[in-house]
Design an enzyme around this catalytic site. Structure first.
Site: not given
Length: 795
Positions: A191, A243-246, A248, A265, A299, A396
């Site tokens: 995706k 992508g974003s930590t949220e 993830g 990552e 990132c 970030e």
């Protein structure tokens, strides 16, 4: 008359626009509308969403919003294709991947222009950085495919892989994900980011031209609903997300208990450290590449400048002068340094954070530059005067914004560098190589660049520590992410119970009359026996139901005390591998001296007819991991840059371990020994049913030179204590191998809060006597994380 120098200083680059003719023709050829790419066929366009050029807000094309049923079709195609793709063999896959690499080079300019139109990054970056790296990844991983049978003989492909990437490096992230997955023999459901899907559509066409078999690569477009469908799909064996930590965290929670392999990552807030002996002009150029490359939408961007106090003013003056020379404008103009942000939403978020910094009293410097009237833009920005806890210093920003602060000493620089929940990358600038190599291991980051910035190569792993995620992209360690050890397939379906007989406990292990000595085992914290905080104990019975002894009932506070003790024992991680090996040998020797006693204890608890065998296997396992302690070495890579990249295997830190009920001594040793051999400290919950083998080890540890706090043992409820371990923010990883499917799923789910690493056994058992299942590099990989340190030379 002006001097030549004065004339040169007033000269400006004229416009140098890149032609978009071929890219526009390719879009027109497709009617500027794209379906999904499944099983090497294009579906009819369905519900559409627009792909917008962020530089001028013009519409480029329409893309299809995939549905859950589309994801089902893609997974089914990948599942059907996987056996044939794997059976093609390493050479067969290598030939196709080599063809892909050649075609990427052949069409590099088309890809670069299309990427710039879709993403907003400058053509210089897509042409000179992204596309060469894309081709490099396919070439490099074609080589791994060729060598797989030899270099990864004990591994197989995971199966069907779901991959989700962000919009900042659309094509490069595609190559990072797809190349190793293909090389290992997996098939893929990919995706791309909603904002930037066009180069993935062009890549799909290249796959057909290169002869990639139908179903090996499937590309589904759309918003977060598509990513959710992939993340939760039961037919996918491995998830890879950047992508974003949220997001993830959400993926970690959604995949908990599914048995899927997972690599994440995520975000970063990377320090850029400048010492007073650094080449300041070179460091300024490195900083430009670090924070204003791709508009700061990276990132690993060096978004936190830490400069030694003695040169702070001088360095910032040079930096502001350099910022004044940066050019902002059309990404297709080859003379531009900074292009457009990916979307107006991103621009608004960045502006909001900078405005907050102004309101908090920070100084904001932005060079005078013309901002185009349409599109999404933001000027290069320097913020000074922020506190270490300010939002701009911790969040970030993901934009062209640099936050600067000073330090006095190297230890203070390390403290500031690690003052973040992230741990993706860092830069160290100094002419003192000893200082640089002393700093690099102390910084909690997966990548450290010395006197350089934003260097990447397919041979060198990339990935983070802490809330920057886990898993690696690239290199040998990146290949392991897409494979499963063959020994895992041989694991029993349920925990193996020993052959039982009548317990033959020695008299010293049984209770006596009313005046018998109290044999209640305490907890073991910081190298000392400690009473449980709750002042409760639980009875331990033998296989025949007879009472043997009591153990302390540990609780949350006991775990807290154990974690504190483990952190105080940080010197264990700095000890030499030889010294750690010596201690493990001592433990084995002292256990051997009491072998009969431990065998009797095991027999009394479990009724095992072969308790002596378990004790001998435990002694051998200690010797085994003592042998590994100084042999699990890192690697030295030689990327195309002038330098080397040293890949170090570092300990995770503090690991929480929940041990199995079967083989209570051997299971305990098989988990604790590799963890401490690699330099970790552990908080261990021994077998809930048979904990006495672990409590009997207290005296063994005390007489084996094991420093206090390296091993801490808390007896009690596996479920309750595992829950506490998984939610504790100062624990770096949790292992659970007690055969509880629900408990293992809970550990994975709860670990998402701090994104700690997990290693769980699920409902399946493990043959603890088998070195293949309880030993080797596969186990040691769970006890370590790879740090890649880039060291340039000759430049």
């Amino acid at each position: 008359m002006p001097s030549i120098k004065e004339i040169l200083n007033t000269m400006e680059y004229g416009p140098a626009p890149e032609s978009t003719k071929e890219a526009q023709a390719w879009l027109d050829q497709h009617g500027r509308s794209f379906g999904l790419f499944i099983n090497n066929q294009w579906s009819e366009a369905g519900e559409l969403f627009a792909s917008i050029n962020p530089a001028d807000a013009s519409k480029l094309a329409d893309l299809t919003q995939a549905t859950a049923s589309d994801v089902d079709r893609a997974v089914a195609a990948a599942r059907a294709a996987q056996p044939g793709w794997q059976a093609l063999g390493g050479h067969g896959r290598a030939r196709i991947m080599y063809a892909l690499a050649r075609l990427m080079q052949k069409h590099a300019r088309l890809f670069a222009v299309l990427e710039t139109l879709d993403n907003g990054k400058t053509i210089r970056e897509t042409r000179d950085v992204d596309l060469p790296l894309v081709a490099r990844h396919f070439y490099h991983h074609a080589g791994w495919a060729q060598l797989q049978a030899e270099e990864f003989a004990d591994y197989r492909a995971v199966g069907v892989v779901g991959q989700i990437v962000p919009w900042n490096f659309p094509l490069l992230m595609l190559a990072w994900k797809i190349a190793p997955a293909m090389a290992a023999g997996n098939t893929i459901v990919f995706k791309p980011a909603e904002f930037t899907s066009l180069t993935a559509m062009l890549f799909a066409e290249i796959c057909v031209q290169a002869g990639v078999p139908a179903g090996v690569v499937n590309i589904v477009t759309g918003d977060g609903r598509v990513g959710e469908a992939i993340a939760t799909h039961p037919g996918i064996d491995k998830l890879a997300f950047t992508g974003s930590t949220e997001v993830g965290r959400l993926i970690r929670q959604a995949s908990a208990g599914s048995g899927k392999k997972l690599s994440l990552e995520l975000g970063g807030k990377s320090p850029f450290i400048v010492f007073d002996d650094a080449d300041l002009d070179a460091a300024v150029e490195g900083l430009v590449d670090s924070i204003w490359f791709n508009q700061g939408q990276v990132c690993c961007a060096g978004s936190r400048l830490l400069v030694q106090e003695s040169v702070q003013d001088k360095f910032l003056a040079k930096l502001r002068a350099r910022m004044d020379k940066l050019t902002l404008g059309s990404p297709l103009d080859k003379s531009m340094d900074i292009g457009a942000l990916v979307d107006p939403i991103q621009q608004q978020r960045i502006a909001g954070l900078v405005d907050t910094a102004r309101a908090e009293g920070c100084t904001v410097y932005q060079p005078a530059c013309d901002i185009p009237a349409s599109g999404a833009w933001y000027p290069p920005t320097l913020i000074t005067g922020a506190s270490t806890s300010a939002a701009v210093a911790q969040a970030e920003i993901f934009g062209p914004v640099l936050v600067a602060m000073s330090f006095r000493t190297p230890p203070e620089a390390v403290q500031l560098a690690n003052n973040t929940v992230y741990g993706l990358a860092a830069c160290v600038w100094t002419e003192n190589i000893s200082l640089a190599l002393d700093m690099a291991p102390q910084i909690k980051a997966g990548v450290v660049w010395i006197n350089t910035a934003n260097q990447f190569d397919a041979a060198c792993g990339f990935g983070g520590y802490r809330e920057s995620g886990y898993g690696r992209e690239g290199g040998r360690e990146g290949m392991y992410e897409y494979m499963t050890a063959l020994a895992e397939d041989a694991r029993p379906a349920a925990p193996v119970q020993p052959e039982q007989g009548k317990a033959k406990a020695k008299a010293t292990l049984a209770t006596g009359g009313g005046f018998a000595i109290d044999r209640t085992a305490k907890l073991y914290i910081g190298g000392k026996q400690a009473r449980p905080d709750g002042a409760y104990s639980r009875a331990i019975h033998g296989v025949d139901g007879s009472f043997i002894a009591e153990v302390g009932e540990g609780n949350r506070k006991d775990i807290r005390n154990a974690v504190e003790a483990a952190h105080k024992a940080g010197g264990w991680s700095k000890a030499t591998a030889h010294n750690r090996a010596q201690v493990l040998y001592y433990i084995a020797e002292n256990l051997a001296a009491r072998a009969d006693e431990f065998a009797a204890r095991i027999a009394a608890m479990t009724g095992d007819r072969n308790a002596e065998k378990e004790v001998q296997a435990s002694i051998e396992r200690l010797f085994y991991y003592a042998a590994w302690a100084d042999k699990y070495d890192g690697l030295a890579h030689q990327p195309p840059m002038h330098g080397i990249t040293v890949a170090l295997n570092e300990p995770l830190g503090v690991i929480g371990i929940v041990c199995p009920n079967e083989a209570p001594l051997l299971g305990f040793i098989s988990l604790v020994a590799p963890a401490i051999a690699m330099g970790n400290r552990v908080v261990v919950v021994p077998s809930e049913a048979h904990p006495l083998s672990a409590t009997d080890l207290y005296q063994v540890f005390d007489t084996s030179d094991l420093p206090g706090g390296v091993v801490n043992i808390i007896t009690g409820s596996a479920d309750e204590l595992a829950r506490t371990l998984a939610t504790h923010s100062d624990i770096d990883a949790v292992w659970r191998h007690d055969g509880s499917a629900a408990g293992c799923a809970e550990v994975e789910r709860l670990s998402a809060a701090s994104l700690k690493r997990t290693w769980v056994g699920g409902a399946r058992g493990r043959d603890w006597y088998s070195t293949a299942q309880a030993g080797g590099r596969a186990v040691l990989a769970h006890a370590t994380q790879v740090k890649n340190i880039w060291i340039p030379y000759g430049v």
